[in-house]
Design a protein around this motif. Structure first.
Motif, PDB file in Angstrom:
ATOM      1  N   SER A 146       0.828  -1.205   0.000  1.00 29.65           N
ATOM      2  CA  SER A 146       0.000   0.000   0.000  1.00 29.65           C
ATOM      3  C   SER A 146       0.856   1.245   0.000  1.00 29.65           C
ATOM      4  N   ARG A 147       1.991   1.204   0.697  1.00 34.53           N
ATOM      5  CA  ARG A 147       2.879   2.360   0.708  1.00 34.53           C
ATOM      6  C   ARG A 147       3.472   2.594  -0.681  1.00 34.53           C
ATOM      7  N   LEU A 148       3.823   1.507  -1.360  1.00 39.35           N
ATOM      8  CA  LEU A 148       4.365   1.654  -2.700  1.00 39.35           C
ATOM      9  C   LEU A 148       3.327   2.204  -3.659  1.00 39.35           C
ATOM     10  N   SER A 149       2.064   1.730  -3.514  1.00 34.41           N
ATOM     11  CA  SER A 149       1.017   2.250  -4.394  1.00 34.41           C
ATOM     12  C   SER A 149       0.747   3.720  -4.121  1.00 34.41           C
ATOM     13  N   SER A 150       0.839   4.111  -2.817  1.00 37.26           N
ATOM     14  CA  SER A 150       0.647   5.517  -2.491  1.00 37.26           C
ATOM     15  C   SER A 150       1.768   6.363  -3.072  1.00 37.26           C
ATOM     16  N   ALA A 151       2.985   5.837  -2.986  1.00 36.92           N
ATOM     17  CA  ALA A 151       4.109   6.574  -3.566  1.00 36.92           C
ATOM     18  C   ALA A 151       3.987   6.673  -5.072  1.00 36.92           C
ATOM     19  N   THR A 152       3.421   5.629  -5.672  1.00 35.60           N
ATOM     20  CA  THR A 152       3.213   5.667  -7.121  1.00 35.60           C
ATOM     21  C   THR A 152       2.206   6.730  -7.495  1.00 35.60           C
ATOM     22  N   GLN A 153       1.139   6.863  -6.681  1.00 33.21           N
ATOM     23  CA  GLN A 153       0.146   7.889  -6.952  1.00 33.21           C
ATOM     24  C   GLN A 153       0.745   9.281  -6.816  1.00 33.21           C
ATOM     25  N   HIS A 154       1.580   9.475  -5.778  1.00 33.64           N
ATOM     26  CA  HIS A 154       2.200  10.791  -5.602  1.00 33.64           C
ATOM     27  C   HIS A 154       3.178  11.079  -6.721  1.00 33.64           C
ATOM     28  N   GLY A 155       3.755  10.058  -7.311  1.00 32.60           N
ATOM     29  CA  GLY A 155       4.693  10.255  -8.401  1.00 32.60           C
ATOM     30  C   GLY A 155       4.078  10.067  -9.754  1.00 32.60           C
ATOM     31  N   SER A 156       2.753  10.226  -9.847  1.00 32.35           N
ATOM     32  CA  SER A 156       2.077  10.031 -11.119  1.00 32.35           C
ATOM     33  C   SER A 156       2.455  11.092 -12.136  1.00 32.35           C
ATOM     34  N   ASN A 157       3.051  12.204 -11.654  1.00 35.25           N
ATOM     35  CA  ASN A 157       3.462  13.247 -12.577  1.00 35.25           C
ATOM     36  C   ASN A 157       4.795  12.940 -13.240  1.00 35.25           C
ATOM     37  N   LEU A 158       5.395  11.791 -12.903  1.00 35.52           N
ATOM     38  CA  LEU A 158       6.651  11.412 -13.505  1.00 35.52           C
ATOM     39  C   LEU A 158       6.394  10.602 -14.755  1.00 35.52           C
ATOM     40  N   ASP A 159       7.304  10.695 -15.704  1.00 36.89           N
ATOM     41  CA  ASP A 159       7.134   9.927 -16.923  1.00 36.89           C
ATOM     42  C   ASP A 159       7.710   8.537 -16.744  1.00 36.89           C
ATOM     43  N   LEU A 160       7.836   7.769 -17.844  1.00 37.28           N
ATOM     44  CA  LEU A 160       8.290   6.381 -17.756  1.00 37.28           C
ATOM     45  C   LEU A 160       9.735   6.288 -17.296  1.00 37.28           C
ATOM     46  N   HIS A 161      10.510   7.313 -17.492  1.00 36.54           N
ATOM     47  CA  HIS A 161      11.905   7.303 -17.087  1.00 36.54           C
ATOM     48  C   HIS A 161      12.108   7.906 -15.702  1.00 36.54           C
ATOM     49  N   GLY A 162      11.030   8.178 -14.966  1.00 36.13           N
ATOM     50  CA  GLY A 162      11.140   8.740 -13.635  1.00 36.13           C
ATOM     51  C   GLY A 162      11.456  10.210 -13.604  1.00 36.13           C
ATOM     52  N   LYS A 163      11.292  10.894 -14.724  1.00 34.56           N
ATOM     53  CA  LYS A 163      11.575  12.325 -14.794  1.00 34.56           C
ATOM     54  C   LYS A 163      10.284  13.121 -14.810  1.00 34.56           C
ATOM     55  N   PRO A 164      10.288  14.331 -14.261  1.00 36.56           N
ATOM     56  CA  PRO A 164       9.081  15.173 -14.321  1.00 36.56           C
ATOM     57  C   PRO A 164       8.767  15.563 -15.749  1.00 36.56           C
ATOM     58  N   PRO A 165       7.494  15.875 -16.042  1.00 40.22           N
ATOM     59  CA  PRO A 165       7.135  16.296 -17.405  1.00 40.22           C
ATOM     60  C   PRO A 165       7.826  17.594 -17.777  1.00 40.22           C
ATOM     61  N   PRO A 166       8.052  17.830 -19.058  1.00 35.26           N
ATOM     62  CA  PRO A 166       8.742  19.062 -19.473  1.00 35.26           C
ATOM     63  C   PRO A 166       7.913  20.302 -19.158  1.00 35.26           C
ATOM     64  N   ILE A 167       8.597  21.395 -18.861  1.00 37.33           N
ATOM     65  CA  ILE A 167       7.939  22.668 -18.578  1.00 37.33           C
ATOM     66  C   ILE A 167       7.673  23.367 -19.905  1.00 37.33           C
ATOM     67  N   LEU A 168       6.398  23.481 -20.252  1.00 39.50           N
ATOM     68  CA  LEU A 168       6.009  24.054 -21.534  1.00 39.50           C
ATOM     69  C   LEU A 168       5.351  25.426 -21.391  1.00 39.50           C
ATOM     70  N   SER A 169       5.219  25.926 -20.162  1.00 38.92           N
ATOM     71  CA  SER A 169       4.583  27.225 -19.956  1.00 38.92           C
ATOM     72  C   SER A 169       5.375  28.328 -20.640  1.00 38.92           C
ATOM     73  N   LEU A 170       4.648  29.297 -21.182  1.00 40.48           N
ATOM     74  CA  LEU A 170       5.269  30.396 -21.904  1.00 40.48           C
ATOM     75  C   LEU A 170       5.491  31.587 -20.971  1.00 40.48           C
ATOM     76  N   THR A 171       6.743  31.913 -20.739  1.00 41.81           N
ATOM     77  CA  THR A 171       7.059  33.070 -19.902  1.00 41.81           C
ATOM     78  C   THR A 171       6.556  34.359 -20.545  1.00 41.81           C
ATOM     79  N   GLN A 172       6.655  34.433 -21.866  1.00 43.76           N
ATOM     80  CA  GLN A 172       6.209  35.637 -22.567  1.00 43.76           C
ATOM     81  C   GLN A 172       4.712  35.869 -22.382  1.00 43.76           C
ATOM     82  N   LEU A 173       3.936  34.787 -22.429  1.00 44.66           N
ATOM     83  CA  LEU A 173       2.490  34.915 -22.244  1.00 44.66           C
ATOM     84  C   LEU A 173       2.157  35.363 -20.828  1.00 44.66           C
ATOM     85  N   GLU A 174       2.865  34.816 -19.844  1.00 40.01           N
ATOM     86  CA  GLU A 174       2.595  35.189 -18.452  1.00 40.01           C
ATOM     87  C   GLU A 174       2.925  36.661 -18.207  1.00 40.01           C
ATOM     88  N   ILE A 175       4.042  37.120 -18.747  1.00 43.18           N
ATOM     89  CA  ILE A 175       4.408  38.540 -18.601  1.00 43.18           C
ATOM     90  C   ILE A 175       3.391  39.431 -19.301  1.00 43.18           C
TER      91      ILE A 175
END
Length: 201
Positions: free
Chosen positions: A45-74
């Motif tokens: 259950s602890r492993l499944s909980s950790a998997t849920q918390h890490g659901s934002n990681l891709d297959l290689h265990g890395k976070p998804p790429p940051i695609l937000s546009l700084t120019q749009l936010e400014i």
């Protein structure tokens, strides 16, 4: 249960030495009961909980790429500050025109109501645009893009079609339209980038 066995062991100690091997076996069995108890979370259950918390990681265990546009936010931030100034200027201009020009009550009320509607549309548009850009979600960004149409119509109305148009109003509304053109381009680019990866909306 453990206290009862300790009591038995203490009584046995009064009559003779307590056998060490049976005691160790009993402690080991109690340890197994505690691990299988529903009150203690299992490793699975602890492993499944950790998997849920890490659901934002891709297959290689890395976070998804940051695609937000700084120019749009400014641009959205500058647009929010500029529109706040624009709204105050328009209110002052309405007071000026109502005092010096033959402004009928019906036309003045219509222009003021539309100005407050314009304010509400702009608040929602900038909010959803910033939220969609920062969270890299397509739905809020699409809503902001759809609200860009009514905002542009309002700017054209106050630049050309309201009852009395001053030169200052032509200038400040033209600046708003320039904001909208750049935001249209950047929002479209953001939607294309967010569609290139699978992000939950």
């Amino acid at each position: 249960m453990l206290a009862g066995h300790l009591t038995v062991c203490s009584k046995a100690a009064e009559t003779g030495p307590c056998p060490l091997l049976p005691l160790l076996l009993h402690v080991w069995s109690l340890h197994g009961e505690l691990l299988t108890s529903p009150a203690v979370p299992s490793l699975q259950s602890r492993l499944s909980s950790a998997t849920q918390h890490g659901s934002n990681l891709d297959l290689h265990g890395k976070p998804p790429p940051i695609l937000s546009l700084t120019q749009l936010e400014i641009l959205l931030l500058l647009n929010s500050w500029y529109y706040a100034m624009y709204f105050v200027i328009e209110i002052l201009l309405f007071i000026y025109k109502s005092l010096l020009l033959p402004y009928t009550s019906a036309n003045l009320a219509l222009d003021l109501v539309m100005l407050f509607l314009y304010l509400g549309v702009e608040i929602l548009r900038i909010y959803f645009g910033s939220k969609g850009n920062l969270s890299q979600r397509k739905v809020p960004l699409t809503i902001s893009l759809m609200l860009l149409g009514p905002s542009a119509v309002m700017a054209v109305y106050y630049m050309l079609l309201q009852t009395y148009v001053l030169r200052l109003e032509v200038t400040i509304n033209a600046i708003l339209l320039v904001f909208y053109v750049f935001e249209l381009v950047l929002c479209t680019v953001g939607l294309i980038r967010f569609s290139s990866v699978r992000l939950s909306d």
